[in-house]
Motif scaffolding. Structure first.
Motif, PDB file in Angstrom:
ATOM      1  N   ASP A 150      -3.816  40.067  70.540  1.00 44.43           N
ATOM      2  CA  ASP A 150      -4.707  39.561  69.511  1.00 44.43           C
ATOM      3  C   ASP A 150      -3.942  38.605  68.583  1.00 44.43           C
ATOM      4  OD1 ASP A 150      -7.495  40.405  68.095  1.00 44.43           O
ATOM      5  OD2 ASP A 150      -5.975  39.915  66.602  1.00 44.43           O
ATOM      6  N   PRO A 151      -4.580  37.518  68.141  1.00 45.48           N
ATOM      7  CA  PRO A 151      -3.866  36.533  67.330  1.00 45.48           C
ATOM      8  C   PRO A 151      -3.603  36.952  65.889  1.00 45.48           C
ATOM      9  CG  PRO A 151      -6.161  35.898  67.537  1.00 45.48           C
ATOM     10  CD  PRO A 151      -5.962  37.094  68.438  1.00 45.48           C
ATOM     11  N   MET A 152      -4.094  38.125  65.457  1.00 44.77           N
ATOM     12  CA  MET A 152      -3.908  38.503  64.057  1.00 44.77           C
ATOM     13  C   MET A 152      -2.456  38.899  63.793  1.00 44.77           C
ATOM     14  SD  MET A 152      -6.153  40.987  61.634  1.00 44.77           S
ATOM     15  CE  MET A 152      -5.597  42.492  62.393  1.00 44.77           C
ATOM     16  N   LEU A 153      -1.806  38.179  62.879  1.00 44.64           N
ATOM     17  CA  LEU A 153      -0.414  38.422  62.533  1.00 44.64           C
ATOM     18  C   LEU A 153      -0.271  39.291  61.293  1.00 44.64           C
ATOM     19  CD1 LEU A 153       0.873  34.749  62.951  1.00 44.64           C
ATOM     20  CD2 LEU A 153       0.895  36.582  64.660  1.00 44.64           C
ATOM     21  N   ALA A 154      -1.230  39.201  60.400  1.00 44.89           N
ATOM     22  CA  ALA A 154      -1.131  39.935  59.140  1.00 44.89           C
ATOM     23  C   ALA A 154      -2.489  39.946  58.464  1.00 44.89           C
ATOM     24  CB  ALA A 154      -0.095  39.287  58.219  1.00 44.89           C
ATOM     25  N   LYS A 155      -2.593  40.768  57.422  1.00 42.60           N
ATOM     26  CA  LYS A 155      -3.781  40.801  56.575  1.00 42.60           C
ATOM     27  C   LYS A 155      -3.301  40.738  55.132  1.00 42.60           C
ATOM     28  CE  LYS A 155      -5.173  44.767  57.895  1.00 42.60           C
ATOM     29  NZ  LYS A 155      -5.722  46.030  58.459  1.00 42.60           N
ATOM     30  N   LEU A 156      -3.805  39.764  54.404  1.00 43.09           N
ATOM     31  CA  LEU A 156      -3.453  39.601  52.995  1.00 43.09           C
ATOM     32  C   LEU A 156      -4.604  40.142  52.155  1.00 43.09           C
ATOM     33  CD1 LEU A 156      -1.537  38.507  50.826  1.00 43.09           C
ATOM     34  CD2 LEU A 156      -2.595  36.253  51.135  1.00 43.09           C
ATOM     35  N   ILE A 157      -4.288  41.081  51.277  1.00 48.45           N
ATOM     36  CA  ILE A 157      -5.314  41.764  50.480  1.00 48.45           C
ATOM     37  C   ILE A 157      -4.947  41.669  49.003  1.00 48.45           C
ATOM     38  CG2 ILE A 157      -6.553  43.929  50.129  1.00 48.45           C
ATOM     39  CD1 ILE A 157      -4.374  43.885  53.127  1.00 48.45           C
ATOM     40  N   VAL A 158      -5.914  41.370  48.169  1.00 49.08           N
ATOM     41  CA  VAL A 158      -5.681  41.356  46.727  1.00 49.08           C
ATOM     42  C   VAL A 158      -6.780  42.137  46.030  1.00 49.08           C
ATOM     43  CG1 VAL A 158      -4.577  39.076  46.849  1.00 49.08           C
ATOM     44  CG2 VAL A 158      -7.003  39.239  46.248  1.00 49.08           C
ATOM     45  N   TRP A 159      -6.451  42.625  44.835  1.00 50.24           N
ATOM     46  CA  TRP A 159      -7.430  43.313  43.978  1.00 50.24           C
ATOM     47  C   TRP A 159      -7.474  42.612  42.639  1.00 50.24           C
ATOM     48  CZ3 TRP A 159      -7.242  45.534  39.161  1.00 50.24           C
ATOM     49  CH2 TRP A 159      -8.335  46.353  38.790  1.00 50.24           C
ATOM     50  N   GLY A 160      -8.672  42.544  42.053  1.00 56.31           N
ATOM     51  CA  GLY A 160      -8.831  41.999  40.717  1.00 56.31           C
ATOM     52  C   GLY A 160      -9.773  42.857  39.906  1.00 56.31           C
ATOM     53  N   ALA A 161      -9.677  42.753  38.591  1.00 54.61           N
ATOM     54  CA  ALA A 161     -10.579  43.525  37.729  1.00 54.61           C
ATOM     55  C   ALA A 161     -12.028  43.118  37.945  1.00 54.61           C
ATOM     56  CB  ALA A 161     -10.185  43.339  36.271  1.00 54.61           C
ATOM     57  N   ARG A 163       7.717  32.877  54.505  1.00 55.58           N
ATOM     58  CA  ARG A 163       7.711  33.179  53.070  1.00 55.58           C
ATOM     59  C   ARG A 163       6.470  34.014  52.780  1.00 55.58           C
ATOM     60  NH1 ARG A 163       7.525  28.295  51.014  1.00 55.58           N
ATOM     61  NH2 ARG A 163       5.287  28.304  50.548  1.00 55.58           N
ATOM     62  N   LEU A 164       6.683  35.196  52.218  1.00 53.14           N
ATOM     63  CA  LEU A 164       5.588  36.137  51.999  1.00 53.14           C
ATOM     64  C   LEU A 164       5.213  36.211  50.524  1.00 53.14           C
ATOM     65  CD1 LEU A 164       6.770  38.997  54.380  1.00 53.14           C
ATOM     66  CD2 LEU A 164       5.209  37.105  54.875  1.00 53.14           C
ATOM     67  N   PRO A 165       3.932  36.356  50.205  1.00 50.29           N
ATOM     68  CA  PRO A 165       3.483  36.414  48.807  1.00 50.29           C
ATOM     69  C   PRO A 165       3.746  37.781  48.194  1.00 50.29           C
ATOM     70  CG  PRO A 165       1.621  36.671  50.253  1.00 50.29           C
ATOM     71  CD  PRO A 165       2.806  36.422  51.139  1.00 50.29           C
ATOM     72  N   GLY A 166       3.690  37.836  46.880  1.00 52.56           N
ATOM     73  CA  GLY A 166       3.871  39.100  46.165  1.00 52.56           C
ATOM     74  C   GLY A 166       3.179  39.040  44.825  1.00 52.56           C
ATOM     75  N   GLY A 167       3.610  39.883  43.912  1.00 49.90           N
ATOM     76  CA  GLY A 167       3.024  39.908  42.576  1.00 49.90           C
ATOM     77  C   GLY A 167       2.049  41.051  42.398  1.00 49.90           C
ATOM     78  N   PRO A 168       1.500  41.175  41.201  1.00 49.71           N
ATOM     79  CA  PRO A 168       0.602  42.298  40.884  1.00 49.71           C
ATOM     80  C   PRO A 168      -0.630  42.327  41.772  1.00 49.71           C
ATOM     81  CG  PRO A 168       1.256  41.104  38.894  1.00 49.71           C
ATOM     82  CD  PRO A 168       1.703  40.282  40.044  1.00 49.71           C
ATOM     83  N   TRP A 169      -0.943  43.514  42.271  1.00 51.43           N
ATOM     84  CA  TRP A 169      -2.165  43.779  43.015  1.00 51.43           C
ATOM     85  C   TRP A 169      -2.293  42.921  44.267  1.00 51.43           C
ATOM     86  CZ3 TRP A 169      -3.787  48.199  41.433  1.00 51.43           C
ATOM     87  CH2 TRP A 169      -3.651  48.551  40.091  1.00 51.43           C
ATOM     88  N   GLU A 206      -9.081  34.089  42.342  1.00 48.26           N
ATOM     89  CA  GLU A 206      -7.916  33.316  41.890  1.00 48.26           C
ATOM     90  C   GLU A 206      -6.611  33.943  42.368  1.00 48.26           C
ATOM     91  OE1 GLU A 206      -8.117  30.317  40.665  1.00 48.26           O
ATOM     92  OE2 GLU A 206     -10.271  30.644  40.957  1.00 48.26           O
ATOM     93  N   ARG A 207      -6.559  35.263  42.404  1.00 51.26           N
ATOM     94  CA  ARG A 207      -5.344  35.939  42.885  1.00 51.26           C
ATOM     95  C   ARG A 207      -5.125  35.653  44.366  1.00 51.26           C
ATOM     96  NH1 ARG A 207      -4.994  41.241  40.130  1.00 51.26           N
ATOM     97  NH2 ARG A 207      -3.876  39.963  38.606  1.00 51.26           N
ATOM     98  N   MET A 208      -6.197  35.650  45.141  1.00 53.60           N
ATOM     99  CA  MET A 208      -6.062  35.345  46.563  1.00 53.60           C
ATOM    100  C   MET A 208      -5.646  33.891  46.767  1.00 53.60           C
ATOM    101  SD  MET A 208      -6.032  36.212  49.698  1.00 53.60           S
ATOM    102  CE  MET A 208      -6.858  37.791  49.955  1.00 53.60           C
ATOM    103  N   ARG A 209      -6.177  32.988  45.985  1.00 55.32           N
ATOM    104  CA  ARG A 209      -5.769  31.586  46.107  1.00 55.32           C
ATOM    105  C   ARG A 209      -4.285  31.432  45.815  1.00 55.32           C
ATOM    106  NH1 ARG A 209      -9.348  27.674  42.622  1.00 55.32           N
ATOM    107  NH2 ARG A 209      -8.133  26.150  43.808  1.00 55.32           N
TER     108      ARG A 209
END
Length: 515
Positions: free
Chosen positions: A386-397, A362-368, A404-407
């Motif tokens: 390498d064990p890295m499967l993905a990188k999750l990145i968020v942006w906030g004002a 299940r993958l996250p989504g939403g603004p930024w 909070e967006r990353m959480r």
């Protein structure tokens, strides 16, 4: 060559970084070639590419580290240029030169710059001569353990012992007691020899409670260069990063400008071209040159989110001979970005690697919210890569919003079948000291993750039991096939007794006649 003349590139890598590079190439009107080992034949980067070329073999040495195979693949597929991504051959000067000698475009810095910055002793010597501040210590390799013991008093304890050719945390030992120096030297040198084929060591002063700050730079082949601000990379364990943020919560505008100018000074000293990262240790208001990564960094997306600059696009433009076309005043940092590395590892068990088959994804989504990923249900996660499967990145004002967006995004994400470091990142994000920006490179190791994850395991077990109970109850209430057929027959028979309205269609009347 303008990028419009670059029609096809080969990405000499795998997984999420191959996908990330290929996507920008396609946006620029280029085709891209994916190479793959036998285990990766069904990976996402092979499915998304315009051309997928098999290198054969099941290990990195038989595939992604075989320079001859990769260059032959570029020639066979008509690729004009090779992008190495990061890891594997990305900082291999011999490979870069072989690409150039084959008449192909190397999407990276000149081989000489890779050599100069790849050797930590050489880079310290060059930086010292260029006036770039370096951590106090030695600028010459040590002959043996006895030489280390003799040199140590002049450096001062605590000492950080480093491999000249090191990287990724290998060949590093921190020594606080003189009596441990000889054994630490032998261990670190042997580790460096096994990992890099080079066991040379040197000593530098160990800075207590340092922060790991890095500055992104871009240089074209015409002498134009800019920096794109800094990234904070202090949330790490054994020199392996878990979470990065941009900008750093501790660097003010004046320090940012000074570090940026120093990073440009360091890059100019080796005639740099392309995208690179100058790393610093920051302690008590001072910063010191640590090393330069002569490639794209894993954490480059947070710089992209804050500056709006596609770094891969700039790499391709620079490799094609274009000028940057802008100066430092054009680089504006807006808001705050955070990246979490989703690694297949078990934080409750000393971050040991985790293997298995990815399921219930299940993958996250939403603004930024941005996810650079090569994940899919059925992906086999082993120990070869390498064990890295993905990188999750968020942006906030601002930083608070980004946290909070990353959480929220981490809470949405589920990677079944393997353990990941995501729970550890969640723990970091809720820590008051992190939220206040008050942390250093020892912060992650100071957290007792084992007890937390044992508690989380109990909660997960209860939730799983409740889920199984409700699933069994729903299954018991569902009709069997025989009962379902009987209900349908009774329903058709009942409908036959009701007259059709005058407006009924011919099809409805035909259905009634078959009931």
């Amino acid at each position: 060559m303008k990028h419009t003349e670059l029609k096809r590139i080969l990405v000499a890598n795998r997984g999420e970084i191959a996908l990330r590079i290929g996507r920008t190439a396609r946006e620029m009107g280029m085709e891209w070639v994916a190479v793959h080992s036998d285990p990766d034949r069904s990976s996402l980067h092979t499915r998304f590419a315009d051309i997928a070329y098999s290198l054969g073999g099941s290990t990195p040495a038989e595939s992604y580290l075989d320079a001859g195979k990769i260059i032959a693949a570029a020639v066979a597929t008509g690729a004009q240029a090779i992008h190495p991504g990061y890891g594997f051959l990305a900082e291999n000067a011999g490979f870069a030169q072989a690409v150039i000698d084959a008449g192909l475009i190397w999407i990276g810095p000149p081989p000489r710059a890779i050599i100069d910055m790849g050797d930590k002793i050489t880079s310290r010597q060059i930086m010292g001569a260029a006036g770039v501040p370096i951590v106090p210590g030695m600028a010459e390799p040590l002959a043996d353990a006895a030489a280390a013991v003799a040199a140590a008093p002049g450096v001062g304890f605590p000492i950080c012992m480093k491999a000249s050719a090191g990287g990724g945390g290998k060949g590093i030992r921190v020594v606080r007691d003189p009596k441990d120096l000889e054994s630490a030297f032998k261990q670190a040198s042997a580790e460096a020899q096994a990992a890099f084929g080079d066991g040379r060591m040197y000593l530098e002063r160990y800075l207590d409670q340092p922060r790991h700050i890095e500055v992104q730079v871009l240089f074209d082949a015409h002498g134009n260069g800019v920096h794109l601000g800094e990234r904070e990379c202090s949330i790490q364990r054994r020199h392996q990063k878990l979470l990065e943020e941009c900008p750093s919560p501790t660097i003010d505008a004046a320090t940012r400008a000074a570090m940026g100018e120093t990073a440009l000074q360091a890059a100019r000293a080796v005639g740099y071209q392309g995208a690179g990262t100058v790393e610093f240790l920051f302690s008590k208001g001072e910063f010191f040159f640590l090393e330069m990564n002569t490639r794209l960094q894993v954490e480059h997306p947070i710089t992209e989110m804050v500056t709006g600059v596609d770094l891969v696009r700039e790499q391709l433009r620079i490799a094609a001979g274009e000028e940057l076309g802008y100066d430092q005043d054009a680089i504006v940092m807006r808001g705050h970005a955070i990246e979490v590395r989703i690694n297949a590892e078990d934080p409750a068990n000393k971050f040991l690697p985790s293997t298995g088959t990815v399921q219930n994804l299940r993958l996250p989504g939403g603004p930024w919210v941005r996810l650079d990923s090569a994940l899919y249900n059925g992906l086999e996660v082993g120990l070869n890569y390498d064990p890295m499967l993905a990188k999750l990145i968020v942006w906030g004002a601002d930083r608070a919003q980004a946290i909070e967006r990353m959480r929220r995004a981490l809470a949405e994400m589920n990677v079944g079948g393997v353990s990941t470091g995501a729970p550890a990142a969640l723990r970091v994000l809720q820590e008051p000291a992190f939220r206040a920006g008050d942390y250093d490179t020892h912060f992650l190791e100071s957290l007792d993750l084992t007890e937390d994850f044992l508690k989380m395991g109990d909660v997960a077990a209860i939730a799983a039991a409740v889920f199984r109970h409700h699933k069994a109850r729903r299954s018991a209430l569902q009709p069997t096939a025989g009962r379902r057929d009987a209900w349908l027959s009774r329903g058709r028979a009942a409908r036959a007794h009701y007259p059709l309205p005058p407006s009924a269609s011919a099809g409805e009347r035909a259905d009634r006649s078959h009931a």
